[in-house]
Design an enzyme around this catalytic site. Structure first.
Site, PDB file in Angstrom:
ATOM      1  N   ASP A 185       0.999  -1.075   0.193  1.00  0.00           N
ATOM      2  CA  ASP A 185      -0.191   0.118  -0.255  1.00  0.00           C
ATOM      3  C   ASP A 185       1.294   1.401   0.433  1.00  0.00           C
ATOM      4  O   ASP A 185       1.928   1.084   0.368  1.00  0.00           O
ATOM      5  CB  ASP A 185      -0.343  -0.421   1.178  1.00  0.00           C
ATOM      6  CG  ASP A 185      -1.867   0.992   1.362  1.00  0.00           C
ATOM      7  OD1 ASP A 185      -2.145   1.400   0.155  1.00  0.00           O
ATOM      8  OD2 ASP A 185      -1.742   1.322   2.253  1.00  0.00           O
ATOM      9  N   GLY A 223      -5.161   3.640  -3.841  1.00  0.00           N
ATOM     10  CA  GLY A 223      -6.071   4.513  -3.692  1.00  0.00           C
ATOM     11  C   GLY A 223      -6.279   5.910  -4.897  1.00  0.00           C
ATOM     12  O   GLY A 223      -6.526   6.465  -4.945  1.00  0.00           O
ATOM     13  N   ASP A 261      -1.589  -0.489   5.984  1.00  0.00           N
ATOM     14  CA  ASP A 261      -2.555  -0.186   7.547  1.00  0.00           C
ATOM     15  C   ASP A 261      -2.950  -0.087   8.089  1.00  0.00           C
ATOM     16  O   ASP A 261      -3.331   0.137   8.757  1.00  0.00           O
ATOM     17  CB  ASP A 261      -0.573   1.082   7.097  1.00  0.00           C
ATOM     18  CG  ASP A 261      -1.319   1.981   6.783  1.00  0.00           C
ATOM     19  OD1 ASP A 261      -1.663   2.148   5.741  1.00  0.00           O
ATOM     20  OD2 ASP A 261      -1.345   3.216   7.286  1.00  0.00           O
TER      21      ASP A 261
END
Lengths: 359, 1148
Positions: B393, B678, B792
């Protein structure tokens, strides 16, 4: 060669310790050599440099040992005679084919070289599976240890020689005891036409611990062996009861009869020898060359196994009987070490720059 | 009416008509324990024997009990009993602890409103429908719908730290109709019915409605997650609340979240099972072969039943087939030790004990946050050494997730924040250096008048930023209150936000001059340059990942109703009507290029008619029980349009330290790193570049903004072609979420081909499930690579659970990821040590453990098999049964356990600084076919050498003792066994590279123990044993000189080829690992060379350094080989010199 590789590390961090202690937080892991996987450790690397001298040293040592062993083994004199009685020309042919008890036959042989030192006499059987699982377990150590209860109540493991047809307990019970080797030998030295009996000593042929600890006769104060064994029957194949095995030496009877003990120590492989006697008397330290006559009381059937029966005369050294294998193996392995050492040396010299080309 | 809803009558005031059928609900007992006193033994046994290995040994044991086998049932029963007992005790103890905890929880006192008063009862007695009172700092005993609190507006604060680890305060509220009932008597009077969904595990989802009989009319209100107080959460800042229990006991969301931890199996475990099957086949083969040979042999009667070995009547009469089967089973039992029961115990112990080293590692400890690495499962330790793909991520994983407002674009003008002021771009240089802090507010706006027209819009923008959020303020500063007062700052407010962006933005506007003062549920107040303004909060349209924006609808002090929205530019710009759209879009891209996270702010004014319509629709959707989410989404999209663009903000998310080095190290280790984020395309690329995921030299390929299937396919083919044409340079691929879903729908294979040939892949604009899908795609691709996912946030959970190894970062976005991960670390940089060092260690340890276990059991059993050829296949054991039992338990178990806990092929720092070493063990290298064959064949060879060596020694059974006496079969077996124990132990000693005192202790200790034990065992007539086979056998064996010579010779012969092999391989074809080992002991320590070859800079400086050394004669390789004992204190002392970045700086 212990490299104290991490010692500086430890000192370095132990000096930190006090500092850390003061501001130590709850979750902070302990800083020890163990938790940090920094235990001092020897980290050997099997490199050519170490292995090479090792090979030469081992090679040298093994060749030395091999020669020593081979010499020792070669100094041992061994003499083997078969007496199964298969061939027509064999003296024991009749005995082997006629199953009469205590059939006597003789075996004449010549010893070319006089044998120095004490000589041991063995009998040998081939194709005889003392290591068969059923056979091996067909004994009762508790009965043989002289426990009175088991004398009359032999263990189930003795089957099919636990009880006889009349349901009397067999002592000693089991297949091993039942198949006790019962040939007997007498040895004569042919001293200028005159047969001089060579005395055979049957003591200390079994392990001392077997004779004195593991096996013992049932004891009962004030009664002799035959009374103790009353109520038991002898094994089916036996001609004499167990308390009467050695007529000459009353102390060598019952479960501690040495011939019996030797037999009860079952052999590992189907071809085996068992110690029969040590030559004693006049010939105990020297067997002159010449003709000998072995008088055999032929009882033991091996023809159908099909096995062979042998007698072996052998001196022993500290390493036991004649055994070429160890000496040869040491020699071969020692030389192999040497050869590999040389090959390694060549390879090492030729490709020594390999380490240089580190990525 | 609906089966998927439940109806709860508040205070259990059931309707008084006859048709009412009471629903049955679970009671409030929490049962986390698995067993009761009564079912413990059967249930535990059943569960244990469901494990295939235990079951196998049970079968063997039963076979031994049933038929007459050569070994006593004790030999396999005892170890099995031991294993089962130990496991049962462990599980029983754990369950006892659970029982204790359950009792404590279930017996906790709670206050319930019953029969007109507050009654104290036990937690387990709460029923659905009970009104429960909870006081400050207590945890909620069930899932409650908030009825009222001591506050007038019916709000309360809770923390859900024990549920998801989020420590921020969350506001929950009651519906106004019940909020007024703040006393027991008024609560008693409430007549209300709650309808809600049946229990489900999602902590953040609750759909229901409450019907309150208020002043003779029924009022229906929607209930959402903000009305539900979860069991396990804690009440904060609120004196007391009343709530009605809707889910109780095992139906609470907390209890539903207990379960569903998926079981992951490591690659090593899978290979282990394969090996087991192979050995099972070997076992069956040996047993079948022995049985057949036995019958072939027995065909002749002279072998079957010689005169000296008669059969019993029973044996003669038993059926042939039965005998055949029982013979086969007996052989099976005889050889069953080839599958070692202790393997499982040892592996479990190794994993359990070994996993402590991760938590203990200081290098994985984060000083600032006081967090150490956390191991949630020890089953996957070795998998850390096998990772081929890392999916990471971005936010919070590669970055700190510590947002800092940097720049903004207001109405087409870009501003930077400098010292708490907004400065138009380009004017920064003109700013006076020393700015008086008192003047800040005045000065700030001093700049705006240069563009007087826009100043009103500027303020609106700032107000929008300070109003459009869900930030909470905590005035309650229990900890550190004293500190703050001591500092003289009394009115310190603390903002609590679920998203760090919001917090950063609110703090930034506060610095600039528009302070958010708080939100009491109905109003929001801000202080705009000293002027207090109260806004009435009408609606909050919450953030969700699909809309990627959130809005608030407010009534301004002037009475106007308006909406503020903020969100991703892609989800706002298309809906804007007015404002500097193009300029802002350009600015947003510029901000994104700087690596800032961008948010666009917009507003919309409503006419009163419009608002009435919106209010109606919202209320309808919110109270809907069915398809509420879909309906809400529809309403939201109806509202969130026709925006007036205000501007954009850029928030910086700082990179975590050493991210670049870590990614580089992973890449050198042969691990492909994929970043899944994202964020928007530009932001993602720029962060990717700055963290070293993309290189400047990389050819960046793009698969973005694909609209249709065919277009996507064309682009993919084009990319594929480009990669194939140009395979010299490295490629990086950027994919966005939309294009990815297109690519995955039809062109999965093509896409995978492109991805595999790219050294870095960046996926942006990814939804959480898409992340998991990408992981699954890679996982199931033909090569079946081992994947690792690290993240996370809650949005990474699906990916973490999907990947072979899931790693959670203990970051700021709560603990969801950590809870669902297999391992959790505090910082991304720790990943390199976790994989390169711990992964390497665990892998080599367990791989060798598995191989060695099979090897030593082959050594153990093969002589037994060979012996059958010499005993008429009568199933005679070669070894005594005590030796059979203890071989795996005592004589050979400890060295391998200690080895598997402490072995290090290479020093950890070297491993970390030379990531290429990781490639040596990739693809399950130590457990592939070749090493497995090697170990198995080695086992067979050694077994042959033991057996035939001893056989030849015995020769024609000559005496081996100086007194001419003979050995028997037990002595022969003991000789083989002795040689075996020594060889097997020394073989491991040869494998050991890291000899700590413990290795010495157990290795030599094991051999010594064997001798001492054998002397003891053979030295006594054992009173309870029926046979005394071993009496004095061992002493007699040792009293034979020949036996000693044979033992030495055979042991050395066994190990000799091994030594030669490893020396030759090491010399001619050294693996990287072996080279490093040499370096460490030789050149590495004394030469400059070795320092350089750890780093990237090797190519440039090493040859020079090497030449220099050659000239001085320091580094000649011939010397190296021999003088390896010298160690350089400098090297081992200073850890920092070895870190990647610093090595580059060493003066090479």
């Amino acid at each position: 060669m212990l490299i104290v590789f991490f010692l500086p590390h430890l000192l370095y961090f132990s000096s930190y310790w006090s500092k850390i202690l003061k501001m130590k937080k709850d979750n902070k892991p302990d800083n020890t050599a163990f938790t940090q996987q920094r235990l001092p450790a020897w980290q050997p690397v099997l490199s050519v440099g170490i292995v090479l001298p090792l090979f030469f040293i081992i090679g040298l040592a093994f060749i030395g040992i091999g020669i020593g062993l081979l010499i020792t083994s070669n100094n041992i004199q061994e003499f083997e005679e078969e007496y199964t009685g298969i061939g027509d020309n064999s003296n024991c042919y009749i005995c082997a084919n006629n199953a009469t008890a205590n059939c006597k036959c003789t075996l004449n042989f010549t010893i070319a070289q006089p044998i120095q030192g004490s000589v041991f006499m063995y009998y040998g059987l081939t194709n005889y599976y003392q290591n068969h699982q059923k056979y091996l377990s067909s004994r009762d150590d508790q009965q043989l240890a002289g426990e009175t209860y088991y004398l009359k109540n032999p263990s189930q493991s003795c089957k099919p020689y636990q009880m006889d047809i009349n349901n009397n307990p067999i002592a000693p019970c089991g297949s091993i005891a039942n198949s006790f080797f019962n040939d007997a030998f007498a040895l004569y030295y042919n001293n200028q036409g005159f047969l001089d009996e060579v005395k055979l000593d049957g003591s200390a042929i079994a392990w001392w611990t077997d004779h004195n600890v593991k096996f013992s006769n049932p004891s009962q104060t004030g009664s002799n062996l035959s009374q103790i064994f009353e109520g038991t029957v002898k094994p089916i194949n036996w001609s004499k009861p167990v308390y009467n095995l050695d007529v000459n030496n009353p102390d060598n009877n019952g479960f501690i009869n040495e011939d019996f003990l030797v037999w009860m120590r079952t052999a590992a492989l189907p071809d085996f020898r068992k110690l029969y006697r040590r030559i004693s008397g006049n010939y105990s330290s020297f067997m002159p060359s010449g003709n000998y006559t072995l008088e055999i009381t032929y009882n033991y059937p091996v023809k159908d196994l099909p096995g062979k029966k042998k007698v072996i005369f052998s001196t022993v050294s500290w390493m036991g009987g004649k055994n070429q294998f160890l000496g040869i193996a040491y020699l071969v392995f020692g030389s192999l070490c040497f050869v590999m050492g040389f090959i390694l040396l060549i390879v090492y010299a030729k490709y020594q720059n390999v380490e240089d080309n580190d990525d | 009416i609906w089966s998927d809803t439940r109806t709860v009558y508040v205070a259990n005031r059931f309707p008084q008509h006859d048709h009412y059928i009471p629903q049955k609900f679970a009671d409030n007992r929490i049962i986390s324990s698995k067993y009761t006193v009564w079912n413990f033994i059967p249930k535990n046994l059943f569960e244990q024997f469901r494990r295939i290995a235990n079951f196998y040994f049970l079968i063997i044991f039963l076979v031994q009990l049933m038929i007459d086998t050569p070994t006593s049932p004790v030999t396999s029963g005892l170890p099995l009993f031991f294993v089962i007992t130990v496991t049962a005790i462990k599980q029983g103890f754990e369950d006892w602890l659970r029982h204790k905890a359950d009792n404590e929880v279930n017996g906790a006192p709670v206050y319930v409103v019953r029969s007109g008063g507050l009654v104290q009862t036990r937690s387990k007695n709460i029923r659905v429908g009970d009104i429960v009172r909870v006081a400050k700092d207590e945890t909620f005993p069930a899932d409650l719908v908030l009825l009222s609190s001591d506050r007038r507006e019916g709000t309360c604060h809770v923390t859900t730290a024990s549920l998801d680890g989020e420590t921020n305060l969350k506001t929950h509220s009651a519906v106004p109709e019940t909020a007024i009932s703040q006393s027991v008597s008024s609560l008693e009077a409430i007549v209300a019915v709650i309808e809600c969904h049946q229990p489900e595990a999602d902590l953040y989802r609750f759909v229901g409605r409450i019907t309150v009989n208020h002043c003779e009319e029924e009022i229906v209100r929607p209930l959402g997650p903000e009305n539900l107080l979860l069991r396990g959460a804690r009440l904060k800042n609120t004196k007391e609340i009343f709530g009605v229990a809707v889910y109780t006991g095992m139906e609470t969301k907390m209890a539903l979240n207990y379960k569903s931890k998926s079981q992951k199996r490591s690659a090593v475990e899978k290979s282990m099972n394969t090996f087991l099957m192979i050995y099972l086949v070997i076992l069956l083969f040996e047993a079948v072969l022995s049985t057949i040979l036995k019958y072939a042999w027995q065909a002749e009667e002279k072998w079957d039943e010689p005169w000296y070995n008669q059969k019993t009547e029973q044996e003669r009469n038993s059926s042939k087939i039965l005998k055949f089967i029982s013979d086969f089973l007996a052989f099976l039992v005889l050889y069953n030790f080839i599958i070692p029961i202790s393997l499982y115990v040892t592996v479990e112990m190794q994993k359990f004990l070994g996993s402590f080293f991760i938590g203990w590692d200081l290098d994985l400890y984060h000083e600032e946050s006081d967090q150490k690495a956390q191991v949630n499962t020890s089953d996957l330790n070795e998998e850390l050494g096998q990772v081929e793909y890392v999916f990471t991520d971005k936010t919070g994983t590669l970055t700190e997730n510590e947002m800092q407002f940097r720049e903004c674009s207001i109405n087409g003008v870009k501003y930077q924040e400098i010292n708490g002021k907004l400065v138009p771009e380009g004017m920064a240089e003109d700013l006076p250096d020393a700015v008086d802090s008192n003047l800040v507010n005045n000065l700030t706006w001093a700049y705006f008048p240069t563009r007087p027209k826009s100043s009103e819009e500027d303020i609106l923008f700032l107000k929008a930023v300070s109003l459009c959020h869900t930030v909470q303020i905590s005035y309650d500063q229990a900890d550190g209150l004293g500190d703050r007062q001591a500092n003289g700052i009394l009115h310190q407010m603390e903002y609590y936000a679920s998203s760090p962006d919001e917090k950063a933005l609110v703090e930034a506007t506060k610095r600039i001059g528009v302070t958010f003062n708080g939100n009491n549920g109905e109003t929001m107040s801000i202080t705009s340059f000293g002027k207090l303004e109260i806004y009435k909060l009408l609606h909050i349209l919450e953030f969700d990942a699909n809309r990627r924006r959130m809005s608030v609808i407010l009534q301004t002090p002037s009475g106007e109703k308006m909406l503020f929205t903020k969100g991703a530019e892609s989800s706002i710009l298309p809906y804007t009507k007015t404002g500097e759209i193009d300029k802002t879009r350009m600015h947003v891209d510029e901000l994104a290029l700087k690596g800032l996270r961008t948010l666009v702010i917009a507003c919309r004014h409503f006419t009163p008619e419009e608002y009435i319509e919106i209010d109606r629709r919202l209320h309808e959707a919110r109270t809907a029980l069915q398809q509420r989410e879909e309906r809400l989404a529809d309403v939201f999209s109806y509202i969130e349009k026709d925006f007036e663009l205000l501007g954009a903000v850029g928030v910086e998310d700082k990179l975590q330290e050493k991210v670049q080095e870590t990614i580089e190290a992973l890449r050198m280790a042969g691990i492909k790193v994929w970043v899944l984020t994202g964020d928007k395309h530009e932001t993602a690329v720029s962060v990717s570049l700055s963290c070293g995921h993309f290189h400047r030299t990389m050819n960046i390929l793009e698969l973005v903004q694909q609209k249709s299937d065919s277009e996507c396919a064309v682009q993919l083919r084009r990319l594929d072609k480009r990669i194939k044409e140009d395979h010299v340079i490295q490629h990086g691929l950027v994919v966005d979420g939309a294009s990815l879903s297109l690519a995955l729908r039809q062109h999965e294979k093509l896409f995978m081909d492109v991805c595999r040939n790219c050294s870095a892949v960046l996926c942006c604009r990814m939804a959480p499930l898409q992340k998991a899908k990408v992981v699954r795609l890679l996982k199931t691709s033909p090569e079946k690579p081992i994947t690792l996912a690290i993240g996370d946030g809650a949005n990474d959970v699906s990916m973490i659970q999907e990947a072979h190894v899931g790693i959670g970062i203990m970051g700021k976005e709560g603990r969801q990821a950590v809870r669902n991960s297999d391992y959790a670390i505090a910082r991304f940089k720790f990943l390199s040590k976790l994989l390169l060092v711990h992964g390497h260690f665990y892998y080599i340890r367990i791989a060798t453990l598995v191989q060695y276990f099979f090897y030593k059991n082959v050594c153990f059993i093969t002589p037994q098999f060979l012996y059958q050829f010499f005993c008429l296949f009568s199933q005679q054991t070669l070894y005594d049964s005590v030796y059979l039992t203890l071989y795996n338990i005592c004589f050979t178990s400890l060295p391998i356990l200690v080895y598997s806990l402490f072995e290090q092929l290479v020093h950890p720092h070297v491993l970390q600084n030379k990531p290429a070493l990781y490639r040596d063990i990739s693809k399950n290298a130590l457990l592939s076919c070749k090493p497995f064959l090697y170990w198995t064949l080695l086992g067979f060879c050694h077994a042959f050498v033991f057996f035939f060596g001893s056989y030849l020694l015995m020769g024609e059974d000559t005496s081996l003792m100086g007194n001419g006496q003979m050995f028997g079969n037990w002595t022969f077996g003991t000789l083989v066994f002795t040689i075996m124990v020594i060889t097997v132990t020394l073989k491991l000693a040869l494998e050991t590279h890291f000899w700590t005192w413990m290795n010495h202790f157990v290795t030599w200790g094991s051999i010594a123990f064997y001798f001492i034990f054998s002397l003891f065992y053979g030295g006594i007539i054992w009173p309870f044993l029926h046979t005394q086979d071993m009496y004095f056998v061992f002493v007699q064996l040792l009293s034979s000189g020949s036996a000693w010579f044979a033992i030495i010779l055979i042991v050395i012969t066994c190990l000799f080829p091994d030594v030669i092999k490893s020396v030759f391989y090491r010399h001619l074809q050294p693996t990287n690992t072996q080279k490093t080992q040499l370096n460490r002991n030789g050149i590495g320590i004394s030469c400059l060379d070795s320092m350089c070859c750890f780093s990237d800079g090797e190519k440039a400086c090493a040859p020079v350094g090497r030449m220099l050394d050659r000239m001085i004669g320091r580094c000649s390789p011939t010397r190296v080989g021999r003088s390896w004992s010298t160690s350089d204190p400098y090297y081992s002392n200073d850890r920092s010199i070895l870190t990647l970045s610093q090595v580059e700086a060493t003066p090479c």
